[in-house]
Scaffold this active site. Structure first.
Site, mmCIF file in Angstrom:
data_model
loop_
_atom_site.group_PDB
_atom_site.id
_atom_site.type_symbol
_atom_site.label_atom_id
_atom_site.label_comp_id
_atom_site.label_asym_id
_atom_site.label_seq_id
_atom_site.Cartn_x
_atom_site.Cartn_y
_atom_site.Cartn_z
ATOM 1 N N ARG A 84 0.832 -1.210 0.000
ATOM 2 C CA ARG A 84 0.000 0.000 0.000
ATOM 3 C C ARG A 84 0.865 1.258 0.000
ATOM 4 O O ARG A 84 0.519 2.249 -0.648
ATOM 5 C CB ARG A 84 -0.951 -0.019 1.205
ATOM 6 C CG ARG A 84 -1.990 1.098 1.141
ATOM 7 C CD ARG A 84 -3.070 0.926 2.187
ATOM 8 N NE ARG A 84 -2.544 1.026 3.527
ATOM 9 C CZ ARG A 84 -3.220 0.688 4.629
ATOM 10 N NH1 ARG A 84 -4.456 0.231 4.527
ATOM 11 N NH2 ARG A 84 -2.682 0.817 5.808
ATOM 12 N N LYS A 186 -2.621 6.685 1.388
ATOM 13 C CA LYS A 186 -2.520 7.038 2.808
ATOM 14 C C LYS A 186 -1.579 8.236 2.920
ATOM 15 O O LYS A 186 -0.385 8.087 3.185
ATOM 16 C CB LYS A 186 -2.013 5.839 3.605
ATOM 17 C CG LYS A 186 -2.507 5.853 5.042
ATOM 18 C CD LYS A 186 -2.244 4.527 5.718
ATOM 19 C CE LYS A 186 -2.640 4.549 7.172
ATOM 20 N NZ LYS A 186 -4.095 4.462 7.393
ATOM 21 N N GLU A 222 -16.051 6.735 4.555
ATOM 22 C CA GLU A 222 -15.172 6.433 5.684
ATOM 23 C C GLU A 222 -15.822 6.861 6.993
ATOM 24 O O GLU A 222 -16.638 7.785 7.027
ATOM 25 C CB GLU A 222 -13.849 7.200 5.555
ATOM 26 C CG GLU A 222 -13.042 6.868 4.329
ATOM 27 C CD GLU A 222 -11.918 5.864 4.611
ATOM 28 O OE1 GLU A 222 -11.804 5.346 5.740
ATOM 29 O OE2 GLU A 222 -11.161 5.614 3.669
HETATM 30 C C1 LIG Z 1 -5.193 3.670 7.540
HETATM 31 C C2 LIG Z 1 -6.607 4.013 7.240
HETATM 32 C C3 LIG Z 1 -7.649 3.072 7.383
HETATM 33 C C4 LIG Z 1 -7.449 1.696 7.982
HETATM 34 O O1 LIG Z 1 -6.592 0.878 7.255
HETATM 35 P P1 LIG Z 1 -5.955 -0.398 7.957
HETATM 36 O O2 LIG Z 1 -5.046 -0.950 6.924
HETATM 37 O O3 LIG Z 1 -7.046 -1.319 8.296
HETATM 38 O O4 LIG Z 1 -5.241 0.093 9.163
HETATM 39 C C5 LIG Z 1 -8.933 3.448 7.005
HETATM 40 N N1 LIG Z 1 -9.193 4.690 6.520
HETATM 41 C C6 LIG Z 1 -8.213 5.620 6.390
HETATM 42 C C7 LIG Z 1 -8.563 6.956 5.860
HETATM 43 C C8 LIG Z 1 -6.899 5.315 6.736
HETATM 44 O O5 LIG Z 1 -5.947 6.246 6.603
#
Ligand SMILES: *Cc1c(COP(=O)(O)O)cnc(C)c1O
Length: 343
Positions: A84, A186, A222
């Protein structure tokens, strides 16, 4: 100052920065990644022209190390975080950090700070924060020539100290990401865009804001910085939103697999309308930090929709939580490739 492991109260940890002895640091210069190493300095020395400072050219990750019953330490799907971070890097024109080097660097920094991996049974874990940022003398809007990849770690408490407690969320009139923007990546910009809504939500007694799709403002995307899932009223389906502006949560994809293979549910990534919450008997937010956080209810305009209960976790959410955390702490057999030992 470095905190001594013997001074930590493992049963009363929150989610707060704590300086540990070692972090990992690697530089990208002259078109290639140099060999990284552990350092004791918690400060990054950045040039004032660093694109991360002006134009937000940077991405991060979040994962955890878990102490098992036999005292060993393990990671949950770290290759997924590595992949990722590469996807985030591609979107922001940064060089990819190799998957294998990422996993090895995570192991190295966890191993170096092993005394700080909380004891089994406390529910606490070692949170791992990798960063990839554009640095060096720049001012024009273009990608950096130099990058830093770094990882720091800190012990964190379980999200819920007194067991799984549902909390409430609110839909506000803000977007966190654009339809073809960086919602899938991210990156800090998405978080900067969410601070105002999050702050409003907290001040008004909600856990966080819920974001709807940025085109129609109709479909759930989200839940704060976690993904959404719902269990249909017949108890047969696990549904989670599908959209190009959602961050692909590794927890969410793990739950999709567990719901299907271990709980025998039907699963689907699909559009979930904010006007259609009645189809669900249970709902939750999922992510590395939140693990699974049951949603008590959602405030949307003048409506407040309650799911299973405002005070108790629903039975399917609880089963999913037990299965997932059982795997992460080594008590339940993991699907192949999900667990990586730190040895
Ligand atoms: C990191 C994140 C998540 C959760 O991802 P995981 O891989 O399950 O930790 C969900 N939404 C957002 C906006 C994120 O930045």
């Amino acid at each position: 100052m470095v905190v001594k492991a013997s001074d930590i109260d493992w049963n009363n940890l929150g989610f707060n920065y704590m300086q540990l002895p070692y972090r990992y640091l690697a530089y990208y210069r002259n078109g290639k990644w140099e060999k990284g190493e552990l350092t004791e300095d918690p400060y990054l020395h950045l040039h004032e022209g660093s694109p991360i400072l002006h134009y937000g050219q940077g991405a991060f990750e979040g994962l955890k190390a878990y102490r098992t019953k036999d005292g060993s330490v393990q990671l949950f799907r770290p290759d997924r975080n590595a992949k990722r971070l590469q996807n985030s890097a591609d979107r922001l024109l940064m060089p990819e950090y190799p998957v294998e080097d990422f996993v090895n660097a995570v192991k190295e920094v966890v191993k170096a700070n092993e005394d700080y991996v909380p004891p089994y049974g406390t529910g606490a874990t070692l949170y791992i924060r990798p960063l990839l940022i554009g640095v060096g003398p720049n001012i024009g809007v273009k990608p950096a020539d130099e990058y830093i990849f770094s990882i720091f770690v800190m012990p964190v408490g379980p999200y819920f100290k007194g067991g799984l407690v549902p909390t409430k969320f609110v839909v506000l009139d803000y977007d966190r990401a654009a339809h073809k923007g960086t919602g899938q990546s991210k990156v800090g910009g998405n978080y900067a865009a969410s601070l105002l809504a999050g702050d409003w939500a907290h001040k008004h007694g909600y856990s966080d804001a819920i974001y709807l799709d940025p085109i129609e403002h109709k479909y759930i995307e989200e839940v704060g910085s976690a993904n959404f899932f719902g269990i249909t009223k017949d108890g047969k389906k696990f549904l989670t939103p599908k959209s190009p502006s959602i961050l692909p949560s590794i927890t969410k994809y793990s739950l999709l697999d567990l719901a299907k293979d271990r709980l025998g549910l039907e699963t689907e990534e699909t559009k979930i309308s904010i006007d259609n919450l009645d189809e669900f008997s249970e709902a939750g937010a999922c992510g590395t930090a939140a693990v699974i956080s049951p949603i008590a209810g959602i405030k949307y305009g003048d409506n407040y929709h309650v799911f299973y209960s405002e005070t108790e976790v629903g039975p399917i959410t609880k089963k999913l939580y037990d299965e997932l955390t059982g795997i992460q702490f080594g008590d339940v057999e993991a699907p192949k490739g999900w667990i990586v030992k730190v040895d």
